[in-house]
Design a protein around this motif. Structure first.
Motif, PDB file in Angstrom:
ATOM      1  N   TRP A 259       3.437  71.857  94.377  1.00 44.26           N
ATOM      2  CA  TRP A 259       2.778  72.285  95.590  1.00 44.26           C
ATOM      3  C   TRP A 259       1.168  73.043  95.305  1.00 44.26           C
ATOM      4  O   TRP A 259       0.422  73.285  96.090  1.00 44.26           O
ATOM      5  CB  TRP A 259       3.704  73.157  96.469  1.00 44.26           C
ATOM      6  CG  TRP A 259       4.635  72.550  97.127  1.00 44.26           C
ATOM      7  CD1 TRP A 259       6.157  72.689  96.688  1.00 44.26           C
ATOM      8  CD2 TRP A 259       4.791  71.520  98.140  1.00 44.26           C
ATOM      9  NE1 TRP A 259       6.763  71.598  97.437  1.00 44.26           N
ATOM     10  CE2 TRP A 259       6.196  71.201  98.083  1.00 44.26           C
ATOM     11  CE3 TRP A 259       3.741  70.716  98.816  1.00 44.26           C
ATOM     12  CZ2 TRP A 259       6.414  69.938  99.230  1.00 44.26           C
ATOM     13  CZ3 TRP A 259       4.233  69.686  99.743  1.00 44.26           C
ATOM     14  CH2 TRP A 259       5.474  69.480  99.675  1.00 44.26           C
ATOM     15  N   THR A 273      -2.476  69.492  97.182  1.00 47.65           N
ATOM     16  CA  THR A 273      -1.576  68.787  98.222  1.00 47.65           C
ATOM     17  C   THR A 273      -2.592  69.099  99.438  1.00 47.65           C
ATOM     18  O   THR A 273      -3.102  70.222  99.645  1.00 47.65           O
ATOM     19  CB  THR A 273      -0.453  69.284  98.158  1.00 47.65           C
ATOM     20  OG1 THR A 273      -0.304  70.681  98.503  1.00 47.65           O
ATOM     21  CG2 THR A 273       0.622  68.780  97.237  1.00 47.65           C
ATOM     22  N   ALA A 280       2.539  65.026 102.975  1.00 52.60           N
ATOM     23  CA  ALA A 280       1.670  65.890 101.945  1.00 52.60           C
ATOM     24  C   ALA A 280       0.998  64.728 101.218  1.00 52.60           C
ATOM     25  O   ALA A 280       1.575  63.944 100.573  1.00 52.60           O
ATOM     26  CB  ALA A 280       2.467  66.578 101.301  1.00 52.60           C
ATOM     27  N   LEU A 282      -2.152  63.778  98.367  1.00 51.91           N
ATOM     28  CA  LEU A 282      -2.436  64.228  97.000  1.00 51.91           C
ATOM     29  C   LEU A 282      -4.022  64.003  96.958  1.00 51.91           C
ATOM     30  O   LEU A 282      -4.306  62.663  97.176  1.00 51.91           O
ATOM     31  CB  LEU A 282      -1.893  63.708  95.687  1.00 51.91           C
ATOM     32  CG  LEU A 282      -0.458  64.345  95.236  1.00 51.91           C
ATOM     33  CD1 LEU A 282      -0.178  63.637  94.071  1.00 51.91           C
ATOM     34  CD2 LEU A 282      -0.516  65.771  95.111  1.00 51.91           C
ATOM     35  N   ARG A 326       3.670  65.372  95.416  1.00 58.47           N
ATOM     36  CA  ARG A 326       3.525  66.467  94.805  1.00 58.47           C
ATOM     37  C   ARG A 326       3.280  66.281  93.136  1.00 58.47           C
ATOM     38  O   ARG A 326       3.473  65.184  92.571  1.00 58.47           O
ATOM     39  CB  ARG A 326       4.787  67.279  94.509  1.00 58.47           C
ATOM     40  CG  ARG A 326       5.125  68.013  95.860  1.00 58.47           C
ATOM     41  CD  ARG A 326       6.690  68.004  96.001  1.00 58.47           C
ATOM     42  NE  ARG A 326       7.322  66.753  96.386  1.00 58.47           N
ATOM     43  CZ  ARG A 326       8.653  66.402  96.527  1.00 58.47           C
ATOM     44  NH1 ARG A 326       9.312  67.262  95.934  1.00 58.47           N
ATOM     45  NH2 ARG A 326       8.912  65.281  96.889  1.00 58.47           N
TER      46      ARG A 326
END
Length: 657
Positions: A259, A273, A280, A282, A326
């Motif tokens: 995270w 993130t 979420a 990237l 993540r």
């Protein structure tokens, strides 16, 4: 209702899926270490990113966690039970490093590979401890050294929530969680020679997740402007630069692996993130494009206000599909990011994601692991149920609430469509959110004729600091009103027949009990998994991290001024109001929410003659680790909801064992 045996989405099928977890990238080679189930416990494996079968390194009766490569890549440190171990990459030599009944966690190697730092509560606080690392074997059996001396690096009085060595080993960057009176998280630098500390984040903020860059700079996230933003501290310590901006979270308050922002090997880029809508993403952005604020020498740097710092605005999303992503690490070339991704239809797996402008032209994301069995993959891909849909509503006090709903394909809300009952799911934490990740039991419920409604009540993450702190002093009151308001919203939808149930675990289980006593006639059933019933007693009997979190948000139960809110937030004192049947499941070894919480609730339910069922899992703690227990719990929940929500029954107020 769909025949689940024909659809392939059964309890048996979904509990057979065991995604690998805790991926750690080798410092030099295209290899990852990770943990996955083997012989009834999580074992340590390695896997070449270029292909081939995994190699199993451990065979333990206890779960293995948090593997960490040594700087030379020849050894792996890991935690097993309450002990710290080191194993050679070949698996030939296993060495016990340290152990304590208070446990150890978070092992991290010094850059020279000669020392290991880790967290332990052996003095009651989560402190950094350092120990000499085992010497690797070099051609002949090594002489067993004397047991190494373990020494603390940080003082008692504050809790360390995560840390990382500087590239030269002279300092450790740590996230410090101060006591409930401060209610802050700060990033500090610890001198590894003297133990002195320097605070580098601003007081009153929540700052976590420090990660060093190869040039000596440091990244972390902070909510100084009300949203978690990525901040860079320059190598000389004179500049602090805010690298992200806007009303979106760019990290999580846990500061956990995956995270937090990660700088590229050359310190020219970073990956982070971006949280939104239960997802979420990237994003990769340059490190040098923002405008810093310079501070004079001799004065400690202060956090700049984000409004006067220019963010780069040049971030590029690199994940290939919507989900919960993540970062694990960067490949040495800086052209690829190693990441884990999942969605509501894909379990967590490892991926290689190309970085635009650096990776070869035409490079595409590549999946490395595949934890979804073929038969279940076909069942998921062929499902006709609508995808997860976001919704929003205004709570009774005007607070904006958001969530996600899944419903059977026939429940369209159009004329001639089928109407179905709704199950409200309330997440744990409370400082967390209902991400749209792999939670296949929700699909089992949908295929069984239910709609499932996730709601992010006040206190959830993902919506800024003001919303995250909005249930301070309001446990079991304002937040449960949010869950009830979401249920009323669902009942008013054209696809819902008005029948409602509520289900959750941990803090979510606690809110289930609160909802049943707050609006007793609203519900057909409730399912409480290891939830609190008397939060003052939970404070006195639960583990230290849980106590600190509770006191930080609710004050001390021993403060007479807080007695009323503690009693108001304890549903056991209003058990007589419950009308709906209640299922309670709990682990006998739970230290966060001790079994006493369910025992007190069961005693009150029995005295009041309320319909309830309770089941204990003797070897489980706070949640279900064993597959057979996950299967059993899912079966019990599904059968309970079918019996009390889908089917008409007689008197629901009779008692049960």
């Amino acid at each position: 209702m769909i025949d689940q045996r024909r659809s392939g989405l059964t309890v048996e099928a979904i509990t057979a899926v065991e995604p690998p977890r805790e991926f750690r990238l080798h410092p030099r080679d295209r290899v990852v270490a990770y943990v996955a189930e083997g012989a009834g416990a999580r074992q340590l494996f390695t896997l070449a990113l270029t292909g081939g079968p995994p190699t199993q390194l451990t065979a333990s009766e206890k779960h293995v966690s948090d593997p960490q490569w040594s700087p030379d890549g020849r050894r792996l440190a890991f935690v097993r039970g309450d002990d710290l171990w080191v194993i050679e990459r070949s698996g030939e030599r296993l060495t016990h490093v340290d152990g304590h009944p208070a446990g150890v966690s978070h092992p991290r190697w010094a850059p020279d590979g000669h020392r290991l730092a880790f967290l332990s509560r052996r003095r009651g606080w989560s402190q950094i401890w350092i120990v000499d690392a085992p010497v690797p074997r070099r051609g002949r059996p090594a002489k067993e050294p004397r047991p190494p001396e373990v020494r603390p690096m940080t003082a008692a009085g504050t809790d360390i929530d995560g840390f990382e060595w500087s590239p030269d080993g002279s300092r450790i960057a740590a996230a410090v969680i101060h006591g409930p009176e401060a209610a802050t998280g700060l990033v500090v630098l610890v001198d590894t020679t003297t133990g002195t500390t320097e605070t580098i984040s601003s007081q009153g903020s929540w700052s976590v997740g420090p990660r060093w860059a190869s040039d000596g700079g440091l990244l972390f996230v902070t909510d100084t402007d009300g949203w978690f933003q990525v901040v860079r501290r320059s190598p000389d310590g004179r500049e602090l630069t805010v690298l992200t901006a806007g009303a979106r979270e760019h990290g999580e308050p846990t500061g956990g692996v995956g995270w937090m922002p990660l700088p590229s090997p050359d310190a020219g880029r970073f990956v982070h993130t971006e949280v939104h809508d239960g997802l979420a993403d990237l994003v990769v952005a340059p490190l040098a494009a923002a405008s810093p604020v310079r501070r004079p020498r001799g004065r400690p740097p202060k956090m700049p206000r984000p409004a006067v710092v220019a963010a780069s605005g040049a971030g590029v999303r690199i994940d290939p599909w919507d989900g919960v992503w993540r970062s694990v690490g960067w490949m040495p070339s800086g052209a690829w990011v190693v990441a884990v991704g999942e969605s509501d239809r894909r379990p967590q797996d490892l991926w290689l994601l190309p970085v635009p402008g650096v990776a070869p032209e035409g490079a595409r994301a590549r999946q490395v692991t595949n934890s979804l069995p073929g038969a279940l993959s076909a069942a998921v891909s062929q499902r006709r149920s609508p995808a997860a849909a976001r919704f929003g509503l205004n709570g009774r006090d005007g607070t904006r609430l958001e969530g996600t709903v899944w419903r059977p394909v026939a429940a369209t809300g159009k004329r001639g469509g089928t109407k179905v009952p709704a199950v409200i799911y309330v997440h744990g934490g409370p400082t967390w959110q209902s991400f749209r990740g792999w939670f296949p039991f929700k699909h089992v419920l949908v295929d069984g004729g239910f709609a499932v409604v996730d709601v992010d009540f006040r206190g959830s993450t993902g919506y800024g600091r003001e919303f995250r702190l909005a249930n301070r002093g309001e446990w079991g009151n304002a937040d449960v009103h949010d869950a009830i308001d979401a249920a009323r919203w669902a009942a008013a939808q054209p696809w819902c027949d008005g029948r409602l149930a509520i289900w959750g675990g941990s803090y979510g289980g606690y809110l289930v009990l609160c909802a049943l006593v707050e609006e007793p006639s609203l519900w057909r059933a409730g399912v409480d998994l290891y939830g609190d019933s008397d939060i003052a007693e939970s404070f006195r009997h639960g583990d230290r991290p849980g106590r600190l979190d509770l006191e930080r948000q609710m004050g001390s139960p021993d403060d007479p001024a807080r007695a009323d809110v503690y009693r108001r937030g304890s549903p056991v004192f209003r058990t007589e109001r419950i009308e709906a049947p209640l299922l309670l499941l709990h682990g006998r070894k739970d230290r966060r929410v001790v079994p006493l919480m369910t025992e007190k609730m069961v005693e009150a339910l029995t005295i009041e003659g309320k319909h309830h069922e309770v089941h204990w899992y003797d070897e489980e703690a706070h949640g279900w680790e064993q597959r057979e227990n996950r299967r059993d719990a899912s079966r019990r929940i599904l059968a309970f909801l079918r019996r009390h929500v889908l089917d008409e029954i007689g008197d629901r107020s009779g008692s049960s064992g």
